[in-house]
Design a protein around this motif. Sequence first.
Motif, mmCIF file in Angstrom:
data_model
loop_
_atom_site.group_PDB
_atom_site.id
_atom_site.type_symbol
_atom_site.label_atom_id
_atom_site.label_comp_id
_atom_site.label_asym_id
_atom_site.label_seq_id
_atom_site.Cartn_x
_atom_site.Cartn_y
_atom_site.Cartn_z
ATOM 1 N N ALA A 96 -10.669 22.357 -46.863
ATOM 2 C CA ALA A 96 -11.510 21.910 -47.980
ATOM 3 C C ALA A 96 -12.583 22.969 -48.175
ATOM 4 C CB ALA A 96 -12.137 20.553 -47.704
ATOM 5 N N THR A 97 -12.890 23.295 -49.408
ATOM 6 C CA THR A 97 -13.863 24.357 -49.666
ATOM 7 C C THR A 97 -14.756 23.992 -50.838
ATOM 8 O OG1 THR A 97 -14.137 26.737 -50.109
ATOM 9 C CG2 THR A 97 -12.270 25.639 -51.152
ATOM 10 N N ALA A 98 -15.953 24.584 -50.835
ATOM 11 C CA ALA A 98 -16.901 24.336 -51.919
ATOM 12 C C ALA A 98 -17.820 25.539 -52.056
ATOM 13 C CB ALA A 98 -17.720 23.079 -51.661
ATOM 14 N N LYS A 99 -18.335 25.730 -53.261
ATOM 15 C CA LYS A 99 -19.233 26.836 -53.577
ATOM 16 C C LYS A 99 -20.570 26.292 -54.055
ATOM 17 C CE LYS A 99 -18.359 28.994 -57.486
ATOM 18 N NZ LYS A 99 -18.904 27.839 -58.030
ATOM 19 N N THR A 100 -21.661 26.843 -53.522
ATOM 20 C CA THR A 100 -22.993 26.465 -53.969
ATOM 21 C C THR A 100 -23.636 27.639 -54.702
ATOM 22 O OG1 THR A 100 -25.205 25.757 -53.265
ATOM 23 C CG2 THR A 100 -23.968 27.079 -51.711
ATOM 24 N N GLN A 101 -24.243 27.354 -55.845
ATOM 25 C CA GLN A 101 -24.927 28.384 -56.612
ATOM 26 C C GLN A 101 -26.327 28.598 -56.056
ATOM 27 O OE1 GLN A 101 -23.657 30.216 -58.954
ATOM 28 N NE2 GLN A 101 -22.177 29.084 -60.190
ATOM 29 N N GLY A 102 -26.832 29.810 -56.231
ATOM 30 C CA GLY A 102 -28.188 30.098 -55.805
ATOM 31 C C GLY A 102 -29.203 29.892 -56.915
ATOM 32 N N CYS A 103 -28.738 29.389 -58.062
ATOM 33 C CA CYS A 103 -29.598 29.222 -59.224
ATOM 34 C C CYS A 103 -29.336 27.864 -59.865
ATOM 35 C CB CYS A 103 -29.319 30.310 -60.266
ATOM 36 S SG CYS A 103 -29.390 31.997 -59.652
ATOM 37 N N LEU A 104 -30.286 27.415 -60.696
ATOM 38 C CA LEU A 104 -30.100 26.217 -61.504
ATOM 39 C C LEU A 104 -30.423 26.546 -62.956
ATOM 40 C CD1 LEU A 104 -31.598 23.266 -59.421
ATOM 41 C CD2 LEU A 104 -29.191 23.823 -59.786
ATOM 42 N N PRO A 105 -29.643 26.022 -63.907
ATOM 43 C CA PRO A 105 -29.924 26.277 -65.328
ATOM 44 C C PRO A 105 -31.294 25.752 -65.721
ATOM 45 C CG PRO A 105 -27.714 25.376 -65.024
ATOM 46 C CD PRO A 105 -28.409 25.247 -63.709
ATOM 47 N N ILE A 106 -31.976 26.513 -66.580
ATOM 48 C CA ILE A 106 -33.301 26.094 -67.048
ATOM 49 C C ILE A 106 -33.317 25.864 -68.554
ATOM 50 C CG2 ILE A 106 -34.571 27.175 -65.179
ATOM 51 C CD1 ILE A 106 -35.111 29.544 -67.048
ATOM 52 N N LEU B 153 -18.864 17.707 -50.836
ATOM 53 C CA LEU B 153 -17.763 18.146 -49.974
ATOM 54 C C LEU B 153 -17.507 17.131 -48.868
ATOM 55 C CD1 LEU B 153 -15.726 20.341 -49.142
ATOM 56 C CD2 LEU B 153 -17.585 21.457 -47.868
ATOM 57 N N LYS B 154 -18.567 16.574 -48.306
ATOM 58 C CA LYS B 154 -18.407 15.607 -47.216
ATOM 59 C C LYS B 154 -17.651 14.371 -47.682
ATOM 60 C CE LYS B 154 -20.991 13.491 -43.428
ATOM 61 N NZ LYS B 154 -22.326 13.345 -42.795
ATOM 62 N N LYS B 155 -17.855 13.965 -48.923
ATOM 63 C CA LYS B 155 -17.134 12.809 -49.459
ATOM 64 C C LYS B 155 -15.643 13.086 -49.593
ATOM 65 C CE LYS B 155 -21.085 11.014 -52.076
ATOM 66 N NZ LYS B 155 -21.640 10.776 -53.431
ATOM 67 N N ARG B 156 -15.291 14.360 -49.744
ATOM 68 C CA ARG B 156 -13.877 14.728 -49.886
ATOM 69 C C ARG B 156 -13.164 14.853 -48.548
ATOM 70 N NH1 ARG B 156 -14.650 20.208 -52.507
ATOM 71 N NH2 ARG B 156 -12.480 20.420 -51.797
ATOM 72 N N GLU C 258 -26.439 19.638 -40.725
ATOM 73 C CA GLU C 258 -26.849 18.297 -41.141
ATOM 74 C C GLU C 258 -25.666 17.523 -41.713
ATOM 75 O OE1 GLU C 258 -29.984 18.682 -43.953
ATOM 76 O OE2 GLU C 258 -31.396 19.576 -42.525
ATOM 77 N N ALA C 259 -24.823 18.218 -42.431
ATOM 78 C CA ALA C 259 -23.694 17.557 -43.084
ATOM 79 C C ALA C 259 -22.509 17.371 -42.160
ATOM 80 C CB ALA C 259 -23.272 18.357 -44.321
ATOM 81 N N PHE C 260 -22.215 18.361 -41.293
ATOM 82 C CA PHE C 260 -20.952 18.343 -40.554
ATOM 83 C C PHE C 260 -21.093 18.495 -39.042
ATOM 84 C CE2 PHE C 260 -19.888 19.875 -44.853
ATOM 85 C CZ PHE C 260 -18.975 18.895 -45.213
ATOM 86 N N GLY D 99 -22.932 30.668 -52.048
ATOM 87 C CA GLY D 99 -22.464 30.461 -50.687
ATOM 88 C C GLY D 99 -21.131 29.728 -50.755
ATOM 89 N N VAL D 100 -20.133 30.189 -50.016
ATOM 90 C CA VAL D 100 -18.798 29.603 -50.047
ATOM 91 C C VAL D 100 -18.452 29.098 -48.643
ATOM 92 C CG1 VAL D 100 -16.351 29.987 -50.537
ATOM 93 C CG2 VAL D 100 -18.102 31.183 -51.891
ATOM 94 N N LEU D 101 -18.342 27.788 -48.508
ATOM 95 C CA LEU D 101 -18.026 27.158 -47.224
ATOM 96 C C LEU D 101 -16.586 26.660 -47.252
ATOM 97 C CD1 LEU D 101 -18.927 26.054 -44.432
ATOM 98 C CD2 LEU D 101 -19.562 23.925 -45.630
ATOM 99 N N THR D 102 -15.838 27.005 -46.205
ATOM 100 C CA THR D 102 -14.457 26.559 -46.077
ATOM 101 C C THR D 102 -14.306 25.837 -44.736
ATOM 102 O OG1 THR D 102 -13.656 28.437 -47.358
ATOM 103 C CG2 THR D 102 -12.041 27.263 -46.023
#
Length: 385
Positions: free
Chosen positions: A200-210, A317-320, A353-355, A379-382
């Motif tokens: 299972a993998t997920a990507k987190t962005q380092g930015c948020l839309p403004i 990701l934890k829910k998946r 904290e999550a896993f 950040g890409v966590l697998t």
Amino acid sequence: MRTASAPPDQPFHAASAVGADWGLATKACLDRLGPVAGCNLGLLYITDGLAEHATSIVTLLRGVTGVQDWVGTVGIGVVSTDGVFFDEPAMAVMAVRLPEDSFRLFPMLTTDLDPLRRAAGGWLDKHGAALALVHADPRCQQLASLVASLSDSASAFLVGGTSASRAEFPQFALADDNSGGAVADGGLSGVLFAPSVAVATAKTQGCLPIGPKRTITASDDNVILEIDGRPALEVFKEDIGPDLANDLRRVAGLICAGLPIAGSDTQDYLVRDLIAIDPRAGWLSIAEPVTTGQSILFTRRDGDNAAADMRRTLATLKKRVTSPPKGAVYVSCIARGPSLFGDPNAELAMIREAFGDVPLVGFYASGEISHNRLYGYTGVLTLFL
């Protein structure tokens, strides 16, 4: 010299060590790995302080562990189960036990996929690939097309990143003679995993839309002349707010351009730096060619936003995930880590904290790879399940 412990009773064994003497650091990792009987795949990440010793390191690891197949690369920092190490000679090692024939290494790809077809074509025809862990040389001019072509040709979801170094750019990969553990550079290499390997993998962005998603209505290569039919800088100032608009010197490194990915059902976007602003002409220049009619939004990059997005990503990701992960690989941008969060271990702490204390290795890259694209500031966590 610091080392990280490796749980001895799992199919994933992780260890790390810090030290300028490559031999002592490698031996420390081997001591902490403990018995790795039955392991058949190795992951190796080193900081650029040890890059010149890459061949010696992987040769010693192969000889002592008996694991012949190794993949990995160099980063400005490495991450392990027990910590993140930046700007110092360090390494993170993982020995993995997987079912025979459930993975296949492939050698360096520089211009096309011919080496992949020669090394793994028959394996792909038999098994198929659900995931590919890949490492790439940022100097490769064909990199973006190779990433997209590999994902499409192998029908695989790609995870990984580009090497980051102030010296050499070694990758640990399959040699041209199909022997594991070779050291090379210049292109894209990695390992394919069959669908039988649960991930299972997920990507987190380092930015948020403004601001809202907008449309580029006039452009020239990487110069944005108009947005929504108005001068680009006028729209930019509106979205970033009056505080920043009154002092544009403050936007460097804080505000980025986001390029939404057409057809994405997850509102995914590529983050690209602003590289120039012309207040008199009213245009912006970003680190990516754009086309008239393309979508754009502006994003804010800071530690609080990045941490909030990472926590949301990990919770989703934890829910998946229906079972505790056995091992993990984390690839993060060199612009994240201590320069963004202050604490070098902030990202690792959020993963814990999550896993929990899952065996984990990874590195800090000059660009991240997820699915079929190159990203920045992510950040890409697998997870291996």
